[in-house]
Write a protein that holds these residues in place. Sequence first.
Motif, mmCIF file in Angstrom:
data_model
loop_
_atom_site.group_PDB
_atom_site.id
_atom_site.type_symbol
_atom_site.label_atom_id
_atom_site.label_comp_id
_atom_site.label_asym_id
_atom_site.label_seq_id
_atom_site.Cartn_x
_atom_site.Cartn_y
_atom_site.Cartn_z
ATOM 1 N N ASN A 25 -7.536 0.108 -2.532
ATOM 2 C CA ASN A 25 -6.849 0.551 -3.512
ATOM 3 C C ASN A 25 -7.110 1.893 -3.479
ATOM 4 O OD1 ASN A 25 -6.610 1.342 -6.460
ATOM 5 N ND2 ASN A 25 -7.086 -0.433 -6.996
ATOM 6 N N ILE A 26 -5.511 2.871 -3.489
ATOM 7 C CA ILE A 26 -5.625 3.705 -4.123
ATOM 8 C C ILE A 26 -4.796 4.379 -4.739
ATOM 9 C CG2 ILE A 26 -4.911 6.157 -2.660
ATOM 10 C CD1 ILE A 26 -5.512 4.163 0.084
ATOM 11 N N GLU A 27 -5.223 5.173 -5.667
ATOM 12 C CA GLU A 27 -4.379 6.266 -6.906
ATOM 13 C C GLU A 27 -3.909 4.161 -7.718
ATOM 14 O OE1 GLU A 27 -1.787 8.907 -5.862
ATOM 15 O OE2 GLU A 27 -3.358 10.246 -4.966
ATOM 16 N N GLY A 28 -5.300 3.860 -8.109
ATOM 17 C CA GLY A 28 -4.220 2.639 -8.553
ATOM 18 C C GLY A 28 -3.526 1.281 -7.935
ATOM 19 N N LYS A 29 -2.585 2.021 -6.269
ATOM 20 C CA LYS A 29 -1.736 1.173 -5.669
ATOM 21 C C LYS A 29 -2.428 0.387 -5.091
ATOM 22 C CE LYS A 29 2.069 0.690 -2.468
ATOM 23 N NZ LYS A 29 2.892 1.453 -1.791
ATOM 24 N N LYS A 30 -2.617 -0.748 -5.092
ATOM 25 C CA LYS A 30 -3.509 -1.952 -4.189
ATOM 26 C C LYS A 30 -2.530 -1.872 -2.799
ATOM 27 C CE LYS A 30 -5.853 -4.419 -8.138
ATOM 28 N NZ LYS A 30 -6.306 -5.786 -8.647
ATOM 29 N N PHE A 31 -3.512 -2.391 -1.905
ATOM 30 C CA PHE A 31 -3.030 -2.651 -0.320
ATOM 31 C C PHE A 31 -4.023 -3.970 0.170
ATOM 32 C CE2 PHE A 31 -2.667 1.700 -1.372
ATOM 33 C CZ PHE A 31 -1.329 2.403 -0.466
ATOM 34 N N VAL A 32 -2.682 -5.286 0.145
ATOM 35 C CA VAL A 32 -3.569 -6.502 0.346
ATOM 36 C C VAL A 32 -2.957 -6.444 1.929
ATOM 37 C CG1 VAL A 32 -4.144 -8.676 -0.389
ATOM 38 C CG2 VAL A 32 -4.211 -6.713 -2.092
ATOM 39 N N GLY A 33 -3.570 -6.780 2.490
ATOM 40 C CA GLY A 33 -3.291 -7.297 4.348
ATOM 41 C C GLY A 33 -2.294 -6.656 4.430
ATOM 42 N N TYR A 66 -3.384 14.119 1.318
ATOM 43 C CA TYR A 66 -2.335 13.514 0.782
ATOM 44 C C TYR A 66 -1.309 12.014 0.722
ATOM 45 C CZ TYR A 66 -2.973 17.516 -1.999
ATOM 46 O OH TYR A 66 -3.682 18.571 -1.875
ATOM 47 N N PRO A 67 -1.538 10.683 0.658
ATOM 48 C CA PRO A 67 -1.180 9.864 1.835
ATOM 49 C C PRO A 67 0.038 9.166 1.324
ATOM 50 C CG PRO A 67 -3.111 9.425 -0.377
ATOM 51 C CD PRO A 67 -2.347 10.815 -0.302
ATOM 52 N N ASP A 68 0.556 8.574 2.232
ATOM 53 C CA ASP A 68 2.273 8.551 1.805
ATOM 54 C C ASP A 68 2.249 6.956 0.900
ATOM 55 O OD1 ASP A 68 4.898 7.950 1.509
ATOM 56 O OD2 ASP A 68 5.151 8.262 3.757
ATOM 57 N N LEU A 69 1.702 6.889 -0.648
ATOM 58 C CA LEU A 69 1.816 4.986 -0.556
ATOM 59 C C LEU A 69 3.022 4.380 -0.936
ATOM 60 C CD1 LEU A 69 -0.739 7.319 -3.788
ATOM 61 C CD2 LEU A 69 -0.760 5.963 -1.229
ATOM 62 N N ASP A 70 3.926 5.428 -0.733
ATOM 63 C CA ASP A 70 5.465 4.401 -0.404
ATOM 64 C C ASP A 70 6.064 4.241 0.893
ATOM 65 O OD1 ASP A 70 5.887 4.933 -3.230
ATOM 66 O OD2 ASP A 70 6.438 6.380 -3.438
ATOM 67 N N ASP A 71 4.941 4.722 1.407
ATOM 68 C CA ASP A 71 5.007 4.089 3.061
ATOM 69 C C ASP A 71 4.531 2.681 3.199
ATOM 70 O OD1 ASP A 71 5.458 3.728 6.307
ATOM 71 O OD2 ASP A 71 4.793 5.147 6.600
ATOM 72 N N ASP A 72 4.855 1.310 3.415
ATOM 73 C CA ASP A 72 4.199 0.299 3.554
ATOM 74 C C ASP A 72 4.026 -0.272 4.912
ATOM 75 O OD1 ASP A 72 3.680 -0.402 0.944
ATOM 76 O OD2 ASP A 72 5.531 -0.879 0.773
ATOM 77 N N ASP A 73 4.618 0.786 6.235
ATOM 78 C CA ASP A 73 4.578 0.337 7.163
ATOM 79 C C ASP A 73 3.840 0.644 7.935
ATOM 80 O OD1 ASP A 73 8.040 0.741 8.496
ATOM 81 O OD2 ASP A 73 6.604 2.297 8.433
ATOM 82 N N GLY A 74 3.471 1.311 7.637
ATOM 83 C CA GLY A 74 2.217 2.799 8.266
ATOM 84 C C GLY A 74 3.001 3.553 10.164
ATOM 85 N N ASP A 75 2.381 2.927 10.900
ATOM 86 C CA ASP A 75 2.539 3.321 12.089
ATOM 87 C C ASP A 75 3.461 2.247 12.769
ATOM 88 O OD1 ASP A 75 1.918 6.384 11.773
ATOM 89 O OD2 ASP A 75 -0.371 6.248 13.499
ATOM 90 N N LYS A 76 3.946 1.731 12.590
ATOM 91 C CA LYS A 76 4.070 0.187 13.303
ATOM 92 C C LYS A 76 5.610 0.179 13.964
ATOM 93 C CE LYS A 76 6.520 -3.800 11.431
ATOM 94 N NZ LYS A 76 6.798 -5.199 10.290
#
Length: 76
Positions: A25-33, A66-76
């Motif tokens: 959970n980063i800044e209220g945005k949950k990352f699950v799997g 400053y994390p990129d919270l809108d990027d859901d695919d990381g270094d994919k």
Amino acid sequence: MSCQQCGSNRLANIEGQSCDGNYGNIEGKKFVGSYVPKGVGVGSGDYIRFTWCLDCGQIQGKWPVYPDLDDDDGDK
């Protein structure tokens, strides 16, 4: 290499491959799997990588992050 905060040389390099199994959970945005978000300072994509001081507990790196919270695919 020495700790950027306390100067200790007791550093641990932590690395792990998570295969889309990250949770957080980063800044209220949950990352699950999902991937590790870019810019968090502990790796990205399927990999977690960081250096940790065994004396003071400081994770080594540049701060603030400053994390990129809108990027859901990381270094994919």
